[in-house]
Design a protein around this motif. Structure first.
Motif, PDB file in Angstrom:
ATOM      1  N   TYR A 239       0.875  -1.179   0.000  1.00 26.43           N
ATOM      2  CA  TYR A 239       0.000   0.000   0.000  1.00 26.43           C
ATOM      3  C   TYR A 239       0.899   1.211   0.000  1.00 26.43           C
ATOM      4  N   ARG A 240       0.960   1.864  -1.154  1.00 25.92           N
ATOM      5  CA  ARG A 240       1.851   3.008  -1.270  1.00 25.92           C
ATOM      6  C   ARG A 240       1.198   4.207  -0.607  1.00 25.92           C
ATOM      7  N   THR A 241       1.922   4.759   0.331  1.00 27.46           N
ATOM      8  CA  THR A 241       1.361   5.873   1.095  1.00 27.46           C
ATOM      9  C   THR A 241       2.508   6.725   1.624  1.00 27.46           C
ATOM     10  N   THR A 242       2.170   7.579   2.530  1.00 27.37           N
ATOM     11  CA  THR A 242       3.195   8.417   3.158  1.00 27.37           C
ATOM     12  C   THR A 242       3.366   7.955   4.600  1.00 27.37           C
ATOM     13  N   GLU A 243       4.283   8.586   5.290  1.00 25.47           N
ATOM     14  CA  GLU A 243       4.460   8.245   6.712  1.00 25.47           C
ATOM     15  C   GLU A 243       3.177   8.572   7.480  1.00 25.47           C
ATOM     16  N   GLY A 244       2.585   9.691   7.131  1.00 23.76           N
ATOM     17  CA  GLY A 244       1.339  10.094   7.785  1.00 23.76           C
ATOM     18  C   GLY A 244       0.218   9.117   7.478  1.00 23.76           C
ATOM     19  N   GLY A 245       0.165   8.679   6.229  1.00 24.44           N
ATOM     20  CA  GLY A 245      -0.860   7.716   5.833  1.00 24.44           C
ATOM     21  C   GLY A 245      -0.705   6.406   6.580  1.00 24.44           C
ATOM     22  N   ALA A 246       0.553   5.991   6.767  1.00 21.47           N
ATOM     23  CA  ALA A 246       0.812   4.731   7.480  1.00 21.47           C
ATOM     24  C   ALA A 246       0.394   4.864   8.938  1.00 21.47           C
ATOM     25  N   LYS A 247       0.687   5.990   9.531  1.00 21.52           N
ATOM     26  CA  LYS A 247       0.305   6.212  10.938  1.00 21.52           C
ATOM     27  C   LYS A 247      -1.219   6.139  11.074  1.00 21.52           C
ATOM     28  N   LYS A 248      -1.884   6.731  10.099  1.00 22.52           N
ATOM     29  CA  LYS A 248      -3.351   6.730  10.127  1.00 22.52           C
ATOM     30  C   LYS A 248      -3.876   5.297  10.021  1.00 22.52           C
ATOM     31  N   LEU A 249      -3.210   4.553   9.179  1.00 20.56           N
ATOM     32  CA  LEU A 249      -3.611   3.152   8.974  1.00 20.56           C
ATOM     33  C   LEU A 249      -3.484   2.361  10.268  1.00 20.56           C
ATOM     34  N   TYR A 250      -2.360   2.561  10.972  1.00 26.11           N
ATOM     35  CA  TYR A 250      -2.108   1.817  12.213  1.00 26.11           C
ATOM     36  C   TYR A 250      -3.032   2.285  13.328  1.00 26.11           C
ATOM     37  N   SER A 251      -3.362   3.576  13.282  1.00 24.47           N
ATOM     38  CA  SER A 251      -4.103   4.136  14.427  1.00 24.47           C
ATOM     39  C   SER A 251      -5.599   3.873  14.320  1.00 24.47           C
ATOM     40  N   SER A 252      -6.063   3.495  13.143  1.00 23.13           N
ATOM     41  CA  SER A 252      -7.503   3.335  12.981  1.00 23.13           C
ATOM     42  C   SER A 252      -7.820   1.963  12.382  1.00 23.13           C
ATOM     43  N   PRO A 253      -8.359   1.021  13.188  1.00 20.65           N
ATOM     44  CA  PRO A 253      -8.720  -0.290  12.644  1.00 20.65           C
ATOM     45  C   PRO A 253      -9.707  -0.173  11.478  1.00 20.65           C
ATOM     46  N   LYS A 254     -10.590   0.835  11.558  1.00 21.43           N
ATOM     47  CA  LYS A 254     -11.574   1.014  10.468  1.00 21.43           C
ATOM     48  C   LYS A 254     -10.868   1.369   9.169  1.00 21.43           C
ATOM     49  N   GLU A 255      -9.902   2.254   9.287  1.00 16.82           N
ATOM     50  CA  GLU A 255      -9.160   2.693   8.112  1.00 16.82           C
ATOM     51  C   GLU A 255      -8.393   1.501   7.540  1.00 16.82           C
ATOM     52  N   TYR A 256      -7.787   0.740   8.443  1.00 16.20           N
ATOM     53  CA  TYR A 256      -7.016  -0.437   8.033  1.00 16.20           C
ATOM     54  C   TYR A 256      -7.912  -1.399   7.278  1.00 16.20           C
ATOM     55  N   GLU A 257      -9.092  -1.675   7.832  1.00  6.64           N
ATOM     56  CA  GLU A 257     -10.019  -2.616   7.206  1.00  6.64           C
ATOM     57  C   GLU A 257     -10.485  -2.104   5.859  1.00  6.64           C
ATOM     58  N   LYS A 258     -10.665  -0.797   5.774  1.00  5.39           N
ATOM     59  CA  LYS A 258     -11.131  -0.197   4.507  1.00  5.39           C
ATOM     60  C   LYS A 258     -10.063  -0.407   3.425  1.00  5.39           C
ATOM     61  N   VAL A 259      -8.835  -0.101   3.791  1.00  4.59           N
ATOM     62  CA  VAL A 259      -7.736  -0.260   2.817  1.00  4.59           C
ATOM     63  C   VAL A 259      -7.567  -1.733   2.472  1.00  4.59           C
ATOM     64  N   TYR A 260      -7.602  -2.576   3.481  1.00  2.00           N
ATOM     65  CA  TYR A 260      -7.439  -4.020   3.258  1.00  2.00           C
ATOM     66  C   TYR A 260      -8.506  -4.517   2.298  1.00  2.00           C
ATOM     67  N   LYS A 261      -9.737  -4.130   2.565  1.00  2.88           N
ATOM     68  CA  LYS A 261     -10.853  -4.607   1.723  1.00  2.88           C
ATOM     69  C   LYS A 261     -10.636  -4.180   0.269  1.00  2.88           C
ATOM     70  N   ARG A 262     -10.225  -2.960   0.102  1.00  5.91           N
ATOM     71  CA  ARG A 262     -10.039  -2.462  -1.272  1.00  5.91           C
ATOM     72  C   ARG A 262      -8.933  -3.243  -1.984  1.00  5.91           C
ATOM     73  N   LEU A 263      -7.818  -3.412  -1.292  1.00  7.45           N
ATOM     74  CA  LEU A 263      -6.687  -4.097  -1.927  1.00  7.45           C
ATOM     75  C   LEU A 263      -7.003  -5.574  -2.172  1.00  7.45           C
ATOM     76  N   ALA A 264      -7.668  -6.201  -1.204  1.00 11.34           N
ATOM     77  CA  ALA A 264      -7.989  -7.633  -1.354  1.00 11.34           C
ATOM     78  C   ALA A 264      -8.977  -7.849  -2.497  1.00 11.34           C
ATOM     79  N   THR A 265      -9.987  -7.002  -2.574  1.00 11.68           N
ATOM     80  CA  THR A 265     -10.972  -7.188  -3.650  1.00 11.68           C
ATOM     81  C   THR A 265     -10.362  -6.842  -5.000  1.00 11.68           C
ATOM     82  N   ASP A 266      -9.496  -5.840  -5.054  1.00 10.46           N
ATOM     83  CA  ASP A 266      -8.827  -5.504  -6.324  1.00 10.46           C
ATOM     84  C   ASP A 266      -8.016  -6.691  -6.826  1.00 10.46           C
TER      85      ASP A 266
END
Lengths: 547, 324
Positions: free
Chosen positions: B94-121
């Protein structure tokens, strides 16, 4: 640290934790540690088995040899061979040994024939001989020292050897059945006894000198034979009359003994047979440590042992071994099989020390017997997975998760070999070329090393060994070529030194028949599976391309 | 000649499982049809990758990430190669920035959203590959989910007619197959696990649809308990992460399979059981007349573990494990 930062750290840790416990799920679970694997290989080299011949044969076959130097050179010369095994095994980290990679990298039928011959057929023969060795080396001397010569005579009789032999083979089977978790614990216990034995052996030999050894030997012989003559010097005199002449140091003789040293030093790689059950098996450095480490340790041990043997008087022990190898009638008056264990037992200051040395020796040989079952069963298991043997041999018992039927087949095979070993010992004459039955497996390993980067390019590049190159050439290929050169070196000695046994046409024929029958069997089963079961066994050996 | 002999008489299936998002292994799976000369491809469950790996762009244009215990720091021109390595082991870069990665780690919802998108793609791409590469062939392909696969994965497979789950399908004129993704309870709290009682109910409900049990294939992701194809190290789930239970220096091994599955096989005695779930327990066993197989998995090494099974109207003629 603020609450928000702590929360971020906690979430980061959760994600990392997720990865941490993901990884154990995605790989094979391994029971043995890399140190257990090192011990496994040390036991395979077998302290009190094949090594004995290197010492016994010197004065008869290579009187100018410096045996210590032979073992040190063996450490060096076997480096490519062991490196090939370690690198290939870490790239194919599953149980079944060299069969797994030589069948994929060379030719399946040839790989089957080579590994069946080397690790099943002829090891069954050796496995039948090990109980006899335990009887000669440990049980019988123990009974004599306990004052029970009658019991010793019985165990040495045909009936005794058969009964005790079957008993020992059965005991080893029982020890192999519970699987690797149990074996790991058993190995540590047996190895502890072996270590005690080794330390005492070296200490006893280091503590003696020719004069005191002569006195002990004469006392021992007087006690066992009733004759109080100077046996020590008598051995020397008889050997002189029989033709033994001490020789000055000779590089030729020293090198000539390397094939004999390989009878033990050539087995320190057997952990590759159980590679699927060793932790860190995919780490090449760990594989090298556990495999080549055993060769270094044991080579240094044998070199030291030979050096310390001088303390019993080099003229004496060389004379003794000379008479034994020549089959001189005088040797029948020595009540035990003459080897370094026997010398240590004589030099031992007390019975307890002697018992502990013999106990450790027996523990090591018994450990080796259990190991033979495990190794043989896993090779059979791997071959069964490729549909070469009947399916039943891949059955894992539900209680112990162990290839029960393969182990039982191994037991039956060992008992079948035990019968001629006991009743027709002259059969040993027909098996002097057995080394040829093992050599092909070594050659195929060398070839596999050369072909790996070519035949399975993707798998090679994804393997842990791809990064090892010398001047752009894959190290595994260099190692493979050097392995073949070493096999050529061994073959040279076997072809030019008749006493090494390869010039026995009957024995060579037997070895070749085993190879031919194996190859014919392979093609018959291949045809049968295709025609009646719709299975193309060739597919097991092919690498599917990703595109 | 060998292929000709095989083709004449048998239906041949190739079964693999637990590829956990590895694109390389999936491509080999598709290639297996022609390579192994089979009629049916069946991919057992656990097809989605296990995690998202943030590939974080730095101020100087380089990229950093960590996965499989290694730290990576690469130049821009090397980042695609790095992402291929991540995909190789089944993870989702998941190409992102340091800030994006922090957001991903800090929010399970955000993580699940990104995961779902990448897995379905990724799964959509796989479905396209199947349709493209096998469109002019008679080869049947079935891709089932497993306990690690979220329900939306199953929905996507159903919509492309590849999902055999929870229905009866005919893989040839004589043999039905039923598939079930759910497992018994695991230490990892996966999306599709349930109690043994619920699992038993799901199985029985499914089996009411089967016409000929004697020739039926159970494509149940979780293997039967204490069958040797379910042997796994015992895990202490009270710790985070769960740890192996070790006694006297050696991991304790247990049967981690399902009681409900075992009882169903013992009761109904189908022709064949196809299982996965326990990667390290490759093997085959007979429970009564039922042959149960687990080809295991080595997806993270890029190895496709599978099993070819050939059968005719009279029963199973043979099977063969493969490792490509």
């Amino acid at each position: 640290m603020g609450d928000k930062e702590q929360k971020v750290r906690d979430e980061e840790q959760k994600v990392k934790n997720k990865e941490l416990f993901i990884r154990p799920k995605s790989g094979l679970v391994r029971v043995l540690s890399v140190h257990d694997a090192l011990i496994f290989n040390i036991v395979c080299i077998a302290f009190f088995s094949g090594s004995i011949y290197a010492f016994q044969m010197t004065s008869y076959l290579a009187p100018g040899a410096n045996v210590s130097l032979t073992f040190l050179l063996t450490i060096l010369f076997t480096l490519p061979l062991y490196l090939s095994w370690a690198m290939l095994a870490s790239s194919f980290p599953r149980s079944g040994g060299d069969y797994v990679f030589t069948s994929r990298l060379v030719l399946p039928s040839l790989a089957f024939a080579a590994t069946f011959s080397a690790w099943i057929f002829w090891q069954l023969w050796y496995n039948a001989c090990f109980p006899i060795q335990i009887i000669w080396q440990s049980i019988s001397p123990f009974l004599v020292m306990m004052g029970n010569s009658a019991a010793s005579d019985w165990v040495l009789s045909h009936t005794g050897m058969l009964v005790v032999g079957i008993g020992l083979l059965f005991l080893a089977l029982l020890a192999a059945i519970p699987g690797m978790s149990f074996y790991a614990k058993l190995q540590r216990i047996l190895f502890a006894f072996t270590i005690v034995s080794i330390i005492l052996l070296l200490w006893v030999l280091a503590s003696t000198n020719p004069a005191s050894f002569a006195e002990r030997f004469n006392s021992f012989m007087a006690a066992t034979t009733g004759n109080k003559m100077d046996w020590y010097n008598q051995v020397i005199n008889v050997a002189k009359e029989a033709g033994y002449v001490p020789a000055p140091f000779s590089w030729y003789d020293t090198l000539k003994l390397i094939p004999v040293a390989m009878m033990c030093m050539g087995y320190g790689f057997w952990s590759i047979m159980i590679m699927g059950e060793i932790k860190g098996a995919k780490e090449t450095k760990l594989a090298v440590y556990s495999i080549y480490g055993s060769v270094i340790i044991m080579g240094l041990f044998f070199a030291s042992l030979y050096a310390l043997l001088q303390n019993s008087g080099s003229l004496f022990y060389n004379s003794l071994f000379y008479l034994y190898m020549k089959g001189d009638p005088f040797i029948s008056q020595i009540p035990f099989w003459p080897n370094y264990m026997f010398i240590a037992a004589v030099a031992s200051p007390n019975l307890l020390c002697t018992y502990l040395i013999q106990l450790g020796a027996a523990a090591n040989v018994f450990n080796l017997m259990v190991m033979m079952y495990i190794v043989g069963a896993r090779v059979m298991f791997a071959q069964t997975f490729d549909r070469i043997w009947p399916e039943k041999l891949s059955y894992l018992g539900t209680r112990y998760i162990s290839p029960i039927y393969a182990l039982i087949v191994y037991f039956i095979g060992s008992v079948i070999w035990l019968i001629p070993a006991v009743f027709y010992p002259e059969i040993y004459f027909y098996f002097t070329a057995v080394v040829l039955g093992v050599l092909l497996a070594y050659v195929l390993t060398g070839i596999a090393g050369i072909t790996f980067p070519i035949r399975m390019k993707d798998a090679y590049e994804a393997s842990p060994i791809a990064k090892y190159k010398i001047m752009g050439v894959p190290l595994i290929q260099i190692s493979g070529i050097a392995t073949l050169a070493f096999c050529g070196f061994l073959l040279y000695w076997y072809l030019t030194v008749p006493e090494l046994g390869l010039m026995n046409p009957i024995s060579v024929s037997i070895v070749l028949i085993v190879y031919v029958v194996s190859i014919v069997y392979f093609y018959i089963i291949r045809w049968y599976r295709a025609k009646y079961q719709g299975i193309n066994i060739d597919l097991a050996f092919k690498n599917i391309p990703p595109e | 000649m060998v292929k000709a002999l095989q083709k004449k008489k048998f239906t041949r299936i190739f079964f693999a499982t637990d590829i956990h998002g590895s694109e390389k292994v999936f491509l080999k799976f598709i290639g297996a049809a022609k390579f192994y000369g089979v009629d049916v491809l069946i991919l057992g469950g656990d097809i989605t990758g296990k995690m998202v790996v943030p590939v974080r762009e730095q101020a100087d244009g380089t990229f950093k990430c960590e996965f499989m215990d290694q730290k990576w720091h690469v130049k821009k021109e090397e980042v695609e190669k790095l992402e291929e390595k991540i995909k190789f082991v089944g993870f989702y870069p998941y190409r992102t920035t340091e800030g994006g990665a922090k957001k991903l780690y800090s929010s399970p919802k955000e993580y699940e959203k990104v995961y779902k998108r990448l897995a379905t793609d990724r799964l959509k791409r796989w479905i396209e590959i199947v349709q493209e590469r096998l469109k002019d062939t008679d080869i049947k392909v079935y891709i089932a989910g497993g306990n690690d696969d979220p329900p939306y994965i199953a929905d996507l497979l159903t919509s492309s007619n590849l999902n055999p789950e929870e229905r009866v399908i005919y893989i040839d004129e004589n043999h039905e197959m039923v598939s079930l993704a759910y497992s018994n309870i695991t230490p990892w709290k996966t999306p599709r696990e349930c109690s043994e009682e619920k699992l038993a109910k799901k199985i029985e409900d499914l089996l009411t649809k089967v016409e000929n049990m004697e020739n039926c294939i159970f494509n149940f992701h979780v293997p039967p308990i204490n069958s040797t194809i379910d042997t796994a190290p015992k895990v202490d789930a009270t710790t985070m992460p769960p740890k192996y239970v070790v006694e006297r220096g050696v991991p304790v091994m247990i049967g981690a399979g399902s009681v409900a599955v075992r009882e169903a096989i013992e009761k109904h005695q189908p022709l064949l059981g196809l299982h996965g779930h326990i990667h390290e327990s490759r093997g085959a066993i007979k429970i009564g007349r039922t042959l149960c197989v687990n080809p295991g998995s080595e997806y993270s090494e890029g190895i496709l573990r599978g099993v070819i099974i050939s059968f005719d109207e009279k029963g199973i003629k043979g099977y063969q494990f493969t490792s490509g």
